[in-house]
Design a protein around this motif. Structure first.
Motif, PDB file in Angstrom:
ATOM      1  N   ARG A   1       0.700  -1.303   0.202  1.00 45.01           N
ATOM      2  CA  ARG A   1      -0.073  -0.048   0.186  1.00 45.01           C
ATOM      3  C   ARG A   1       0.951   1.261   0.056  1.00 45.01           C
ATOM      4  O   ARG A   1       0.359   2.334   0.171  1.00 45.01           O
ATOM      5  CB  ARG A   1      -0.989  -0.110   1.251  1.00 45.01           C
ATOM      6  N   ALA A   2       2.255   1.286  -0.099  1.00 49.65           N
ATOM      7  CA  ALA A   2       2.988   2.281   0.024  1.00 49.65           C
ATOM      8  C   ALA A   2       3.246   2.680  -1.672  1.00 49.65           C
ATOM      9  O   ALA A   2       3.799   1.681  -2.430  1.00 49.65           O
ATOM     10  CB  ALA A   2       4.108   2.093   0.713  1.00 49.65           C
ATOM     11  N   PHE A   3       3.217   3.852  -2.059  1.00 51.70           N
ATOM     12  CA  PHE A   3       3.495   4.258  -3.306  1.00 51.70           C
ATOM     13  C   PHE A   3       4.987   4.335  -3.562  1.00 51.70           C
ATOM     14  O   PHE A   3       5.783   4.640  -2.910  1.00 51.70           O
ATOM     15  CB  PHE A   3       2.848   5.827  -3.642  1.00 51.70           C
ATOM     16  N   GLN A   4       5.105   3.723  -4.742  1.00 52.82           N
ATOM     17  CA  GLN A   4       6.745   3.470  -5.160  1.00 52.82           C
ATOM     18  C   GLN A   4       7.097   4.407  -6.263  1.00 52.82           C
ATOM     19  O   GLN A   4       8.040   5.225  -6.321  1.00 52.82           O
ATOM     20  CB  GLN A   4       6.953   2.202  -5.634  1.00 52.82           C
ATOM     21  N   TYR A   5       6.464   4.232  -7.451  1.00 55.52           N
ATOM     22  CA  TYR A   5       6.697   5.350  -8.589  1.00 55.52           C
ATOM     23  C   TYR A   5       5.508   5.262  -9.667  1.00 55.52           C
ATOM     24  O   TYR A   5       4.714   4.395  -9.538  1.00 55.52           O
ATOM     25  CB  TYR A   5       7.913   4.752  -9.322  1.00 55.52           C
ATOM     26  N   ALA A   6       5.452   6.107 -10.569  1.00 51.57           N
ATOM     27  CA  ALA A   6       4.508   6.062 -11.525  1.00 51.57           C
ATOM     28  C   ALA A   6       5.285   6.140 -13.040  1.00 51.57           C
ATOM     29  O   ALA A   6       6.034   7.101 -13.007  1.00 51.57           O
ATOM     30  CB  ALA A   6       3.537   7.204 -11.510  1.00 51.57           C
ATOM     31  N   LEU A   7       4.386   5.520 -14.175  1.00 54.69           N
ATOM     32  CA  LEU A   7       4.914   5.520 -15.183  1.00 54.69           C
ATOM     33  C   LEU A   7       3.600   5.719 -16.273  1.00 54.69           C
ATOM     34  O   LEU A   7       2.704   5.292 -16.121  1.00 54.69           O
ATOM     35  CB  LEU A   7       5.608   4.428 -15.917  1.00 54.69           C
ATOM     36  N   TYR A   8       3.987   6.537 -17.359  1.00 56.51           N
ATOM     37  CA  TYR A   8       2.937   6.799 -18.239  1.00 56.51           C
ATOM     38  C   TYR A   8       3.260   6.691 -19.582  1.00 56.51           C
ATOM     39  O   TYR A   8       4.582   6.643 -20.220  1.00 56.51           O
ATOM     40  CB  TYR A   8       2.361   8.039 -18.168  1.00 56.51           C
ATOM     41  N   ALA A   9       2.100   6.396 -20.689  1.00 56.38           N
ATOM     42  CA  ALA A   9       2.383   6.295 -22.039  1.00 56.38           C
ATOM     43  C   ALA A   9       2.032   7.519 -22.516  1.00 56.38           C
ATOM     44  O   ALA A   9       0.845   7.604 -22.904  1.00 56.38           O
ATOM     45  CB  ALA A   9       1.797   5.146 -22.563  1.00 56.38           C
ATOM     46  N   PRO A  10       2.918   8.588 -22.928  1.00 54.41           N
ATOM     47  CA  PRO A  10       2.229   9.857 -23.537  1.00 54.41           C
ATOM     48  C   PRO A  10       1.804   9.798 -24.917  1.00 54.41           C
ATOM     49  O   PRO A  10       1.032  10.555 -25.352  1.00 54.41           O
ATOM     50  CB  PRO A  10       4.005  10.564 -23.706  1.00 54.41           C
ATOM     51  N   ARG A  11       2.101   8.598 -25.533  1.00 51.69           N
ATOM     52  CA  ARG A  11       1.571   8.217 -26.887  1.00 51.69           C
ATOM     53  C   ARG A  11       0.471   7.092 -26.748  1.00 51.69           C
ATOM     54  O   ARG A  11       0.942   6.062 -26.682  1.00 51.69           O
ATOM     55  CB  ARG A  11       2.603   8.047 -27.950  1.00 51.69           C
ATOM     56  N   PRO A  12      -0.699   7.339 -26.681  1.00 53.15           N
ATOM     57  CA  PRO A  12      -1.614   6.263 -26.530  1.00 53.15           C
ATOM     58  C   PRO A  12      -1.486   5.024 -27.703  1.00 53.15           C
ATOM     59  O   PRO A  12      -1.711   3.784 -27.235  1.00 53.15           O
ATOM     60  CB  PRO A  12      -3.104   6.837 -26.775  1.00 53.15           C
ATOM     61  N   GLU A  13      -1.120   5.225 -28.629  1.00 58.45           N
ATOM     62  CA  GLU A  13      -0.797   4.180 -29.601  1.00 58.45           C
ATOM     63  C   GLU A  13       0.368   3.360 -29.324  1.00 58.45           C
ATOM     64  O   GLU A  13       0.667   2.192 -29.960  1.00 58.45           O
ATOM     65  CB  GLU A  13      -0.761   4.570 -31.079  1.00 58.45           C
TER      66      GLU A  13
END
Length: 270
Positions: free
Chosen positions: A176-188
């Motif tokens: 339950r402790a947040f570690q990091y976040a990642l995202y895909a800036p290009r949906p495709e």
């Protein structure tokens, strides 16, 4: 030093990712603190009695070995075998039935129907997504036009509108402790991920689902999309064997995650 059975399919092939590299790295780190053995998910039930904890990691989609997995779960629960993540998960571990449940409860989730009577609750769009309740990695996913919904056979599938969104983002947690976040800036390009700086509202969103799930310990990945109106909507709560994309995070975040994971595993052994 406790004994851990680490369940992974090192030969599993996934688009744009090498699952085996991640588990090679994690087991090398874990071996510094515990006695460790690796096995394929089909062998877990036969071997689990000899270990203090069974860690299920990159074992691939359960639909590839459904009978073996169901037998493993049933016996592990009956005999009190400690499993990481615990088998009480309400997210993808139990199938995707939680999505219509959370949608009906008012959580920020992509609108989801699991029966014909609820299709009217979905927004009207040109195309819909039909996905298996027990699917993973887009296996079995279909796109259908609105008039094609009359042919959907419910029971083992869900229906969602094909949402237009700005990007997808994943939040990673240990115990339950947040570690990091990642995202895909290009949906495709879903798996071309970059670092995402989560703000307070983002973390409040993600933590709501982690708390709802109520796991005593373990790894969870909250997958969401940012829609065109700027809202975050849950796509998936992965609590069975979430891929972590550790090769894409900075060294400090990776080392922090590994440290938290090892501490979590040691604690889970009791």
């Amino acid at each position: 030093m406790g004994q851990v059975l680490y369940v992974t399919d090192l030969a599993y092939q996934a688009r744009g990712r090498r699952y085996c590299d991640e588990d090679i790295r994690l087991t090398a780190r874990l071996r510094e603190d515990v006695t460790l053995a690796l096995c394929h998910p089909r062998d877990a039930e036969a071997l689990m009695d000899s270990f203090d904890l069974v860690v299920v990691r990159n074992s691939g989609p359960v639909m590839n070995y459904r009978k073996a997995y169901d037998s493993f779960r049933e016996r592990a629960r009956a005999e009190g075998v400690r499993v990481y993540n615990p088998l009480t998960g309400k997210g993808d571990m139990a199938g995707k039935g939680y999505l219509p449940e959370l949608f009906s409860a008012g959580y920020p989730v992509i609108p989801t129907a699991d029966r014909a009577a609820d299709l009217a609750r979905l927004p009207e769009v040109h195309e819909y997504v039909v996905k298996p309740l027990l699917g993973a990695d887009s296996a079995g996913l279909e796109f259908v036009p609105r008039d094609g919904l009359t042919g959907v056979e419910f029971g083992q599938v869900l229906v969602q509108p094909r949402v237009r969104f700005r990007y997808e983002v994943s939040f990673y947690f240990v115990d339950r402790a947040f570690q990091y976040a990642l995202y895909a800036p290009r949906p495709e390009r879903r798996w071309e991920l970059e670092r995402y700086e989560a703000n307070g509202a983002d973390l409040e969103f993600a933590r709501a689902f982690v708390e709802w799930n109520g796991l005593e310990y373990g790894i969870q990945r909250v997958d969401a999309c940012r829609d065109e109106d700027g809202r975050l909507l849950l796509v998936e709560l992965e609590d069975l064997n979430p891929y972590l994309s550790l090769d894409l995070v900075d060294a400090k975040s990776r080392e922090g995650f590994e440290r938290a994971f090892v501490e979590s595993v040691r604690s889970a052994m009791g």
